[in-house]
Design a protein around this motif. Structure first.
Motif, PDB file in Angstrom:
ATOM      1  N   GLN B   6      51.552 -58.204  29.487  1.00  0.00           N
ATOM      2  CA  GLN B   6      52.130 -59.255  30.542  1.00  0.00           C
ATOM      3  C   GLN B   6      53.524 -59.462  30.113  1.00  0.00           C
ATOM      4  OE1 GLN B   6      48.350 -61.705  30.944  1.00  0.00           O
ATOM      5  NE2 GLN B   6      49.946 -62.443  32.589  1.00  0.00           N
ATOM      6  N   THR B   7      54.654 -59.538  31.097  1.00  0.00           N
ATOM      7  CA  THR B   7      55.877 -59.803  30.637  1.00  0.00           C
ATOM      8  C   THR B   7      56.351 -60.619  31.871  1.00  0.00           C
ATOM      9  OG1 THR B   7      56.877 -57.755  31.935  1.00  0.00           O
ATOM     10  CG2 THR B   7      56.713 -57.734  29.710  1.00  0.00           C
ATOM     11  N   LEU B  11      58.602 -68.142  29.997  1.00  0.00           N
ATOM     12  CA  LEU B  11      59.366 -68.386  31.376  1.00  0.00           C
ATOM     13  C   LEU B  11      59.744 -69.636  31.749  1.00  0.00           C
ATOM     14  CD1 LEU B  11      61.059 -66.493  33.315  1.00  0.00           C
ATOM     15  CD2 LEU B  11      59.122 -66.482  34.700  1.00  0.00           C
ATOM     16  N   LEU B  21      56.250 -62.585  37.933  1.00  0.00           N
ATOM     17  CA  LEU B  21      55.405 -62.064  36.534  1.00  0.00           C
ATOM     18  C   LEU B  21      54.992 -60.845  36.835  1.00  0.00           C
ATOM     19  CD1 LEU B  21      53.293 -65.470  36.366  1.00  0.00           C
ATOM     20  CD2 LEU B  21      55.632 -65.085  35.780  1.00  0.00           C
ATOM     21  N   ARG B  22      54.762 -60.135  35.800  1.00  0.00           N
ATOM     22  CA  ARG B  22      54.586 -58.616  35.645  1.00  0.00           C
ATOM     23  C   ARG B  22      53.070 -58.361  34.956  1.00  0.00           C
ATOM     24  NH1 ARG B  22      57.313 -53.274  36.535  1.00  0.00           N
ATOM     25  NH2 ARG B  22      56.012 -51.909  35.320  1.00  0.00           N
ATOM     26  N   CYS B  23      52.444 -57.500  35.409  1.00  0.00           N
ATOM     27  CA  CYS B  23      51.242 -57.201  34.576  1.00  0.00           C
ATOM     28  C   CYS B  23      50.899 -55.682  34.765  1.00  0.00           C
ATOM     29  CB  CYS B  23      49.978 -57.766  35.171  1.00  0.00           C
ATOM     30  SG  CYS B  23      48.690 -57.428  34.881  1.00  0.00           S
ATOM     31  N   TRP B  34      44.358 -61.982  38.806  1.00  0.00           N
ATOM     32  CA  TRP B  34      45.560 -63.113  38.149  1.00  0.00           C
ATOM     33  C   TRP B  34      44.632 -64.344  38.180  1.00  0.00           C
ATOM     34  CZ3 TRP B  34      50.159 -62.454  36.300  1.00  0.00           C
ATOM     35  CH2 TRP B  34      50.986 -61.303  36.554  1.00  0.00           C
ATOM     36  N   GLU B  75      52.536 -57.364  40.178  1.00  0.00           N
ATOM     37  CA  GLU B  75      53.802 -58.698  40.271  1.00  0.00           C
ATOM     38  C   GLU B  75      53.134 -59.700  40.914  1.00  0.00           C
ATOM     39  OE1 GLU B  75      57.657 -55.847  39.613  1.00  0.00           O
ATOM     40  OE2 GLU B  75      57.377 -57.266  41.298  1.00  0.00           O
ATOM     41  N   TYR B  89      49.515 -68.053  33.077  1.00  0.00           N
ATOM     42  CA  TYR B  89      49.260 -67.082  34.006  1.00  0.00           C
ATOM     43  C   TYR B  89      48.596 -65.958  33.396  1.00  0.00           C
ATOM     44  CZ  TYR B  89      51.184 -70.318  37.586  1.00  0.00           C
ATOM     45  OH  TYR B  89      51.667 -71.304  38.196  1.00  0.00           O
ATOM     46  N   THR B 111      51.518 -65.262  30.558  1.00  0.00           N
ATOM     47  CA  THR B 111      52.844 -65.647  30.626  1.00  0.00           C
ATOM     48  C   THR B 111      52.761 -67.062  30.677  1.00  0.00           C
ATOM     49  OG1 THR B 111      53.749 -63.760  31.675  1.00  0.00           O
ATOM     50  CG2 THR B 111      55.104 -65.797  32.203  1.00  0.00           C
ATOM     51  N   LEU B 113      54.359 -70.281  32.013  1.00  0.00           N
ATOM     52  CA  LEU B 113      55.663 -70.751  32.917  1.00  0.00           C
ATOM     53  C   LEU B 113      55.846 -72.235  32.759  1.00  0.00           C
ATOM     54  CD1 LEU B 113      57.598 -70.289  35.191  1.00  0.00           C
ATOM     55  CD2 LEU B 113      55.515 -70.706  36.637  1.00  0.00           C
TER      56      LEU B 113
END
Lengths: 115, 116
Positions: B6-7, B11, B21-23, B34, B75, B89, B111, B113
């Motif tokens: 995850q990136t 954030l 958010l990316r997975c 998610w 995403e 997340y 991630t 947030l």
């Protein structure tokens, strides 16, 4: 709808004490049951899982859980806890619907093991 | 290491903003999930995708949306952010879309947030 109840919110034990964390679920059909552990600052890791068969399930790090269908329960046990078991523990249920899947989590139990 | 990435890891943004958010799922997994973890709501399922299609929806706000791309990464888009959206997340992946032994979910690192 599926739901999960974890009755113990915060448990404090001394090292070597025995552990039992309660988990009850509500779902009318076939369920898959899980216990996850979350160490401080880390992601969820699977401790053990039950899909079918032997209701006594053994997981990693000496943990086990027993599925009692009549009581809708899936309690987590460990005979002797270690300081390194300090973490948050989540019970989860996955109602089997055939085409979709989602985990419903309990509110979690924070376990603190003292030396 | 679960194999789910995850990136970004963290954030920080302001209210009213939009973030993505990316997975990336484990190799071979077709399903992506998610989840949101917050202090007041606990761990809640948001949405599931299977091979590019939405399969199940949980307590996902209308301001939130997700998609799964042909390469199977996913995403999660969060818009008009509010203070209460601050949370961890998590993304998870599984081989297939339904329940059963072949469908264990593996979680990414999450991630975090923070909405200021």
């Amino acid at each position: 709808a599926q739901s999960v109840s974890q009755h113990n919110h915060h448990v404090i034990l001394s090292e070597a004490a025995s552990l039992e964390l309660g988990c009850n679920y509500s779902y009318g059909g076939t369920v898959n049951l899980f216990w996850y552990v979350q160490y401080p600052g880390q992601h969820l890791q699977l401790l053990l899982k039950y899909f079918s068969g032997d209701p006594l399930v053994k997981g990693i790090k000496g943990f086990e859980a027993e599925f009692i269908k009549s009581k809708f329960s899936f309690n987590l046990r460990k005979p002797s806890v270690q300081w390194s078991d300090t973490a948050e523990y989540f019970c989860a249920v996955n109602g089997v619907t055939g085409t979709a899947s989602k985990l419903t989590f309990g509110t979690g139990t924070r376990l603190q093991v003292t030396l | 290491d679960s194999g789910v990435t995850q990136t970004p890891k963290h954030l920080i943004t302001a209210t009213g903003q939009r973030v993505t958010l990316r997975c990336s799922p484990r190799s071979g997994d077709l399903s992506v999930y998610w989840y949101q973890q917050s202090l007041d709501q606990g761990l809640q399922f948001l949405i599931q995708y299977y091979n590019g299609e939405e399969r199940a929806k949980g307590n996902i706000l209308e301001r939130f949306s997700a998609q799964q791309f042909p390469d199977l990464h996913s995403e999660l888009n969060l818009s008009s952010l509010e203070l209460g959206d601050s949370a961890l997340y998590f993304c998870a992946s599984s081989p297939r879309g339904a329940g059963g032994p072949l469908n264990e979910q593996f979680f990414g690192p999450g991630t975090r947030l923070t909405v200021l």
